[in-house]
Scaffold this motif. Structure first.
Motif, PDB file in Angstrom:
ATOM      1  N   ALA A   1     -34.290  53.607 -10.411  1.00 40.41           N
ATOM      2  CA  ALA A   1     -32.998  53.554 -11.109  1.00 40.41           C
ATOM      3  C   ALA A   1     -33.208  53.667 -12.616  1.00 40.41           C
ATOM      4  O   ALA A   1     -32.508  54.394 -13.319  1.00 40.41           O
ATOM      5  CB  ALA A   1     -32.264  52.264 -10.754  1.00 40.41           C
ATOM      6  N   ARG A   2     -34.215  52.953 -13.101  1.00 42.74           N
ATOM      7  CA  ARG A   2     -34.476  52.998 -14.547  1.00 42.74           C
ATOM      8  C   ARG A   2     -34.981  54.370 -14.977  1.00 42.74           C
ATOM      9  O   ARG A   2     -34.602  54.884 -16.031  1.00 42.74           O
ATOM     10  CB  ARG A   2     -35.497  51.919 -14.921  1.00 42.74           C
TER      11      ARG A   2
ATOM     12  N   MET B   1     -34.327  57.209 -13.500  1.00 45.76           N
ATOM     13  CA  MET B   1     -33.172  58.116 -13.450  1.00 45.76           C
ATOM     14  C   MET B   1     -32.304  57.952 -14.698  1.00 45.76           C
ATOM     15  O   MET B   1     -31.868  58.931 -15.301  1.00 45.76           O
ATOM     16  CB  MET B   1     -32.317  57.808 -12.209  1.00 45.76           C
ATOM     17  N   THR B   2     -32.053  56.700 -15.045  1.00 47.29           N
ATOM     18  CA  THR B   2     -31.241  56.426 -16.224  1.00 47.29           C
ATOM     19  C   THR B   2     -31.880  57.028 -17.464  1.00 47.29           C
ATOM     20  O   THR B   2     -31.218  57.634 -18.304  1.00 47.29           O
ATOM     21  CB  THR B   2     -31.078  54.909 -16.393  1.00 47.29           C
TER      22      THR B   2
ATOM     23  N   GLU C   1     -27.367  69.890 -12.608  1.00 45.34           N
ATOM     24  CA  GLU C   1     -25.996  69.384 -12.725  1.00 45.34           C
ATOM     25  C   GLU C   1     -25.665  68.998 -14.156  1.00 45.34           C
ATOM     26  O   GLU C   1     -24.598  69.304 -14.661  1.00 45.34           O
ATOM     27  CB  GLU C   1     -25.786  68.159 -11.815  1.00 45.34           C
TER      28      GLU C   1
ATOM     29  N   GLN D   1     -25.270  59.257  -9.080  1.00 45.51           N
ATOM     30  CA  GLN D   1     -26.555  58.601  -8.829  1.00 45.51           C
ATOM     31  C   GLN D   1     -27.011  57.829 -10.055  1.00 45.51           C
ATOM     32  O   GLN D   1     -27.536  56.721  -9.945  1.00 45.51           O
ATOM     33  CB  GLN D   1     -27.597  59.642  -8.443  1.00 45.51           C
ATOM     34  N   VAL D   2     -26.776  58.417 -11.216  1.00 44.68           N
ATOM     35  CA  VAL D   2     -27.200  57.744 -12.442  1.00 44.68           C
ATOM     36  C   VAL D   2     -26.316  56.538 -12.722  1.00 44.68           C
ATOM     37  O   VAL D   2     -26.795  55.506 -13.194  1.00 44.68           O
ATOM     38  CB  VAL D   2     -27.210  58.740 -13.611  1.00 44.68           C
TER      39      VAL D   2
ATOM     40  N   TRP E   1     -25.918  45.728  -1.363  1.00 45.15           N
ATOM     41  CA  TRP E   1     -27.119  45.997  -2.165  1.00 45.15           C
ATOM     42  C   TRP E   1     -27.436  44.810  -3.070  1.00 45.15           C
ATOM     43  O   TRP E   1     -28.592  44.362  -3.157  1.00 45.15           O
ATOM     44  CB  TRP E   1     -26.929  47.273  -3.005  1.00 45.15           C
TER      45      TRP E   1
ATOM     46  N   ALA F   1     -27.703  53.984 -10.614  1.00 45.27           N
ATOM     47  CA  ALA F   1     -29.002  53.623 -11.182  1.00 45.27           C
ATOM     48  C   ALA F   1     -28.810  52.641 -12.341  1.00 45.27           C
ATOM     49  O   ALA F   1     -29.527  51.641 -12.466  1.00 45.27           O
ATOM     50  CB  ALA F   1     -29.737  54.874 -11.654  1.00 45.27           C
ATOM     51  N   ARG F   2     -27.815  52.928 -13.176  1.00 48.70           N
ATOM     52  CA  ARG F   2     -27.566  52.034 -14.314  1.00 48.70           C
ATOM     53  C   ARG F   2     -27.068  50.675 -13.853  1.00 48.70           C
ATOM     54  O   ARG F   2     -27.453  49.634 -14.393  1.00 48.70           O
ATOM     55  CB  ARG F   2     -26.561  52.680 -15.268  1.00 48.70           C
TER      56      ARG F   2
ATOM     57  N   PHE G   1     -25.093  63.850  -9.309  1.00 52.38           N
ATOM     58  CA  PHE G   1     -26.157  63.181 -10.060  1.00 52.38           C
ATOM     59  C   PHE G   1     -25.605  62.203 -11.082  1.00 52.38           C
ATOM     60  O   PHE G   1     -26.221  61.188 -11.378  1.00 52.38           O
ATOM     61  CB  PHE G   1     -27.099  64.210 -10.681  1.00 52.38           C
TER      62      PHE G   1
ATOM     63  N   TRP H   1     -30.592  44.088 -12.018  1.00 53.40           N
ATOM     64  CA  TRP H   1     -31.990  43.659 -11.962  1.00 53.40           C
ATOM     65  C   TRP H   1     -32.407  42.953 -13.244  1.00 53.40           C
ATOM     66  O   TRP H   1     -33.206  42.006 -13.217  1.00 53.40           O
ATOM     67  CB  TRP H   1     -32.896  44.853 -11.680  1.00 53.40           C
ATOM     68  N   GLU H   2     -31.855  43.389 -14.368  1.00 51.47           N
ATOM     69  CA  GLU H   2     -32.174  42.696 -15.622  1.00 51.47           C
ATOM     70  C   GLU H   2     -31.640  41.265 -15.596  1.00 51.47           C
ATOM     71  O   GLU H   2     -32.265  40.354 -16.139  1.00 51.47           O
ATOM     72  CB  GLU H   2     -31.634  43.486 -16.820  1.00 51.47           C
TER      73      GLU H   2
ATOM     74  N   PHE I   1     -36.841  46.446  -3.505  1.00 47.24           N
ATOM     75  CA  PHE I   1     -35.793  46.539  -4.513  1.00 47.24           C
ATOM     76  C   PHE I   1     -36.363  46.728  -5.908  1.00 47.24           C
ATOM     77  O   PHE I   1     -35.755  47.366  -6.757  1.00 47.24           O
ATOM     78  CB  PHE I   1     -34.857  45.330  -4.425  1.00 47.24           C
TER      79      PHE I   1
ATOM     80  N   GLU J   1     -34.548  39.591  -2.657  1.00 46.56           N
ATOM     81  CA  GLU J   1     -35.922  39.939  -3.030  1.00 46.56           C
ATOM     82  C   GLU J   1     -36.278  39.389  -4.409  1.00 46.56           C
ATOM     83  O   GLU J   1     -37.362  38.868  -4.624  1.00 46.56           O
ATOM     84  CB  GLU J   1     -36.127  41.454  -3.032  1.00 46.56           C
TER      85      GLU J   1
ATOM     86  N   MET K   1     -27.699  49.270 -10.984  1.00 47.83           N
ATOM     87  CA  MET K   1     -28.840  48.575 -10.377  1.00 47.83           C
ATOM     88  C   MET K   1     -29.720  47.964 -11.456  1.00 47.83           C
ATOM     89  O   MET K   1     -30.152  46.812 -11.354  1.00 47.83           O
ATOM     90  CB  MET K   1     -29.684  49.552  -9.556  1.00 47.83           C
ATOM     91  N   THR K   2     -29.998  48.760 -12.481  1.00 50.54           N
ATOM     92  CA  THR K   2     -30.824  48.282 -13.581  1.00 50.54           C
ATOM     93  C   THR K   2     -30.188  47.058 -14.228  1.00 50.54           C
ATOM     94  O   THR K   2     -30.857  46.068 -14.543  1.00 50.54           O
ATOM     95  CB  THR K   2     -30.995  49.393 -14.620  1.00 50.54           C
TER      96      THR K   2
ATOM     97  N   VAL L   1     -35.203  49.683  -8.269  1.00 49.54           N
ATOM     98  CA  VAL L   1     -34.802  49.501  -9.657  1.00 49.54           C
ATOM     99  C   VAL L   1     -35.701  50.312 -10.587  1.00 49.54           C
ATOM    100  O   VAL L   1     -35.241  50.864 -11.584  1.00 49.54           O
ATOM    101  CB  VAL L   1     -34.810  48.002 -10.020  1.00 49.54           C
TER     102      VAL L   1
ATOM    103  N   TRP M   1     -31.462  60.728 -17.443  1.00 54.31           N
ATOM    104  CA  TRP M   1     -30.059  61.104 -17.661  1.00 54.31           C
ATOM    105  C   TRP M   1     -29.653  60.912 -19.122  1.00 54.31           C
ATOM    106  O   TRP M   1     -28.861  61.672 -19.668  1.00 54.31           O
ATOM    107  CB  TRP M   1     -29.142  60.297 -16.732  1.00 54.31           C
TER     108      TRP M   1
ATOM    109  N   GLN N   1     -29.009  41.907  -1.236  1.00 57.61           N
ATOM    110  CA  GLN N   1     -30.413  42.139  -0.870  1.00 57.61           C
ATOM    111  C   GLN N   1     -31.324  42.125  -2.098  1.00 57.61           C
ATOM    112  O   GLN N   1     -32.459  41.650  -2.033  1.00 57.61           O
ATOM    113  CB  GLN N   1     -30.530  43.473  -0.145  1.00 57.61           C
ATOM    114  N   ALA N   2     -30.822  42.651  -3.210  1.00 50.90           N
ATOM    115  CA  ALA N   2     -31.627  42.632  -4.437  1.00 50.90           C
ATOM    116  C   ALA N   2     -31.855  41.193  -4.898  1.00 50.90           C
ATOM    117  O   ALA N   2     -32.949  40.827  -5.331  1.00 50.90           O
ATOM    118  CB  ALA N   2     -30.947  43.450  -5.529  1.00 50.90           C
TER     119      ALA N   2
ATOM    120  N   GLU O   1     -34.065  39.392 -13.465  1.00 46.89           N
ATOM    121  CA  GLU O   1     -35.300  39.110 -14.214  1.00 46.89           C
ATOM    122  C   GLU O   1     -35.107  38.004 -15.249  1.00 46.89           C
ATOM    123  O   GLU O   1     -36.040  37.273 -15.556  1.00 46.89           O
ATOM    124  CB  GLU O   1     -35.803  40.396 -14.894  1.00 46.89           C
TER     125      GLU O   1
END
Lengths: 430, 430
Positions: B168-169, B171-172, B212, A164-165, A205, A168-169, A161, A175-176, B161, A212, A171-172, B165, B175, A208-209, A179
């Motif tokens: 992802a956010r 999850m972050t 976890e 995963q986080v 990834w 996730a971070r 996990f 994405w920011e 996506f 989109e 990706m965030t 995201v 966490w 592709q991000a 944006e």
């Protein structure tokens, strides 16, 4: 449901290969390779890995056995029938049959040549010697293998996990950036991040991000494998290795002074339109443009890859004006150390004066800064360069003395021949 | 590789069911159900959905057909053999055979009873009428279906996506809470987030991430389905519905005053140890404790579920001291509107004076605040309550007048009978 066959297959893997295709490489490598195959195919060239970030001790982080397994795996790769079909049949930069049949036949038979690997002072000395069109194709896979093995070394201690986080971070974070870029009209951004990507899957990834998130503002990727799989444009033109090797082969100072133009003369005969992009900084942008023949001013654009990018763009615009060209019809491609902030700045500064485009590399596909303790996933400056040609050392000056390479006496000679004076150092992050 | 059978199966789905198991519900519901089955099985009870957040117009957001499909699907569910084996054989709170054979036989034959659904003023009026042990099992699946359909309604407009995201956010965000909690020693936190979860898969993710990230500080989940699948402790004791229905059934004011203690007297006969947890706030904590029989002071702990939690804990500690009990041996369970900040505050304030534990609900499994435009995924206050028993209205006062429910004249009567005076309102967020 679990796909049992996939699981069984996975259990049989000796390794988890990082590079799984000969076209998991930059498009411009293939364009240059065809040019080299045509004009200089027997030149003996040595490529060598250079870690400009000495504090990252790659040989302490990465197991030598794992590195050899990955490099050996790359030597087992051959161009697949589907890849060959795509390269032969796909339209690149508006042109069909970009790659000629004789080149494709050679590429279809290619196995990457042997490598030499040693450890020294906590770093790997990794070199590739052989005929230029063969060894030049090692550059990108060698870099992406080392970058990803370094990522894996850091990630191997993390929980499921926590991992995963982490993603996730990341990706965030990306994405920011997307944006922040999205509201600006007429942006043109391509992925140039293959060589220093965090990992293959992560680059895939990110691409592709971007697709989109940015829509038409995302114009393509330098990675042929991803371009083929995702059905998007493959992007890229040419790099410093062409003038560096041409220059090393020059028999005297006159030939040396001519070498960068000889490269583009060969390129001029092969390509037109958006592939006619000048990379002027190998031996100093100012001198290169001042001494350039008039036909070069007719080319479509210039790529700014070192020094202060705004200064480089101003120089290009002034040069076009001096040569009677209309800068608003020209294309300036920025590709050095970009992040979204710098992209927005440069776009605001130049988009109304010329056409601009961005080749976004390391901070697109490897921005894990600040996401793990000790910043152990921060990107760093790893390159793989042609260091000699037919036994003679190569030299690069660039517009940033921090990026210069070659033996000191040769650097002095090149500076004299190309009339390069005082240069402004810019810190090299990635 | 794609698992073709899974894809084909997925194509055959009429719906994507939200609740897929009769034990995708809170553990305390099953404990209470067994108690009700034993003591009051023929009581006719009506449960009703109440959206305390009026600005969220559920009937505008959620398609009635989709809601009916989900509720109808729940009525097709039966206890599976594996679920029955787990309930019969698993050790809960250190005890085997927690659920008696007669109750399990009844549960194995159970189909949830019919529902009544109407739209009014942009809200759904959803009610369940029938025998108490049957209808009480609608509460949690009804809430989680509505919560998840609302999530789906908001998510259905997002790109692939953008969705990745978003998660992802989220999850972050979770966490970061885990990371804030981790350094504190001796924390005990359970997941109480089934009823107002963002979605089933998200709750399942949150539970595993807590496992976890927090290790032993994560003591279990209220969700039986997840507890079974993930092999972790199922957690929970009892809720307001027991005293509310017992009180509604009381024939006169004397019986009414006795009702909350009758509930716990039945519970006392059935359970011991950590299941002997007083929930004192249904008709005001102060009066409940003042009039409580001495055997209740011998119980293991108290759950604080409304009003200012620190005040509630102080009241409990003072009460134990007055009754000659040692508060350091007792357990205070906080379960109202918790987030990591409040958990840390309450732990710092009380952990050295009593044993403390936390039932973390909505802001564990549904904190998407600030992640989409208009905060359209922010959690809101949806409940499903017993509103009548054998034709008489139920009443809840709680320690927060904002959470009170029942007809005004009955509220007045209950306040008089239980000696409840002025109460401090606390805003109800979730």
């Amino acid at each position: 449901m679990v796909d049992i066959a996939t699981r069984v297959h996975d259990h049989q893997w000796k390794i988890d290969p990082i590079v799984r295709s000969l076209i998991d490489t930059d498009f411009y490598k293939l364009l240059m390779c065809q040019s080299v195959f045509t004009h200089r195919r027997d030149t003996q060239v040595t490529f060598s890995l250079i870690n400009r970030t000495h504090r990252i001790r790659l040989a302490d982080l990465i197991d030598e056995g794992e590195l050899r397994e990955q490099l050996d795996h790359i030597r087992t790769l051959r161009l697949t029938r589907g890849e060959s079909t795509w390269l032969r049949g796909n339209m690149f930069y508006g042109k069909r049959a970009m790659f000629r049949p004789d080149f494709m036949e050679w590429f279809e038979g290619l196995q990457l040549p042997a490598y030499q690997l040693e450890k020294r002072d906590g770093q790997y000395e990794l070199t590739f010697e052989g005929s230029w069109p063969e060894v030049m194709l090692w550059e990108i896979p060698a870099l992406s293998v080392l970058m990803e093995l370094r990522s894996r070394a850091v990630l191997s201690q993390m929980g499921k996990f926590e991992l995963q986080v982490l993603y996730a971070r990341a990706m965030t974070k990306l994405w920011e950036k997307v944006e922040r870029l999205r509201p600006t009209p007429n942006l043109r951004i391509a992925d140039f991040g293959t060589r220093r990507r965090h990992s293959f899957l992560w680059q895939d990834w990110c691409v592709q991000a971007m697709q989109e998130g940015l829509g038409d503002a995302f114009v393509g990727t330098s990675n042929c494998h991803i371009a083929m799989r995702r059905d998007i444009e493959a992007i890229g033109t040419n790099a410093h290795e062409l003038p560096m090797v041409y220059a090393a082969l020059a028999e005297d100072d006159n030939a040396l002074a001519r070498a960068p133009y000889d490269v583009l003369s060969d390129w001029h005969a092969e390509h037109d339109g958006n592939l006619r992009i000048i990379l002027p900084d190998t031996y100093g942008t100012e001198g290169f443009l001042k001494n350039a023949p008039d036909w070069l001013a007719g080319w479509t654009g210039i790529r700014i890859d070192s020094g202060d990018p705004a200064t480089g763009a101003e120089t290009a615009i002034r040069w076009w004006q001096e040569r009677g060209e209309d800068p608003t019809k020209k294309l300036v491609i920025f590709s050095d150390g970009l992040d979204e902030e710098k992209i927005l700045q440069l776009h605001a500064q130049f988009a109304h004066r010329t056409r601009v485009s961005f080749g976004w590399g390391t901070l697109l596909t490897n921005d894990f800064r600040g996401l793990v303790p000790g910043d152990a996933l921060a990107p760093f400056s790893l390159v793989c360069k042609a260091i000699s040609a037919n036994g003679r050392p190569t030299v690069k000056l660039s517009d940033n003395p921090e990026k210069a390479m070659g033996p000191p006496d040769q650097i002095d000679r090149y500076k004299r021949v190309f009339g390069v004076g005082e240069q402004q150092p810019v810190a090299v992050v990635v």
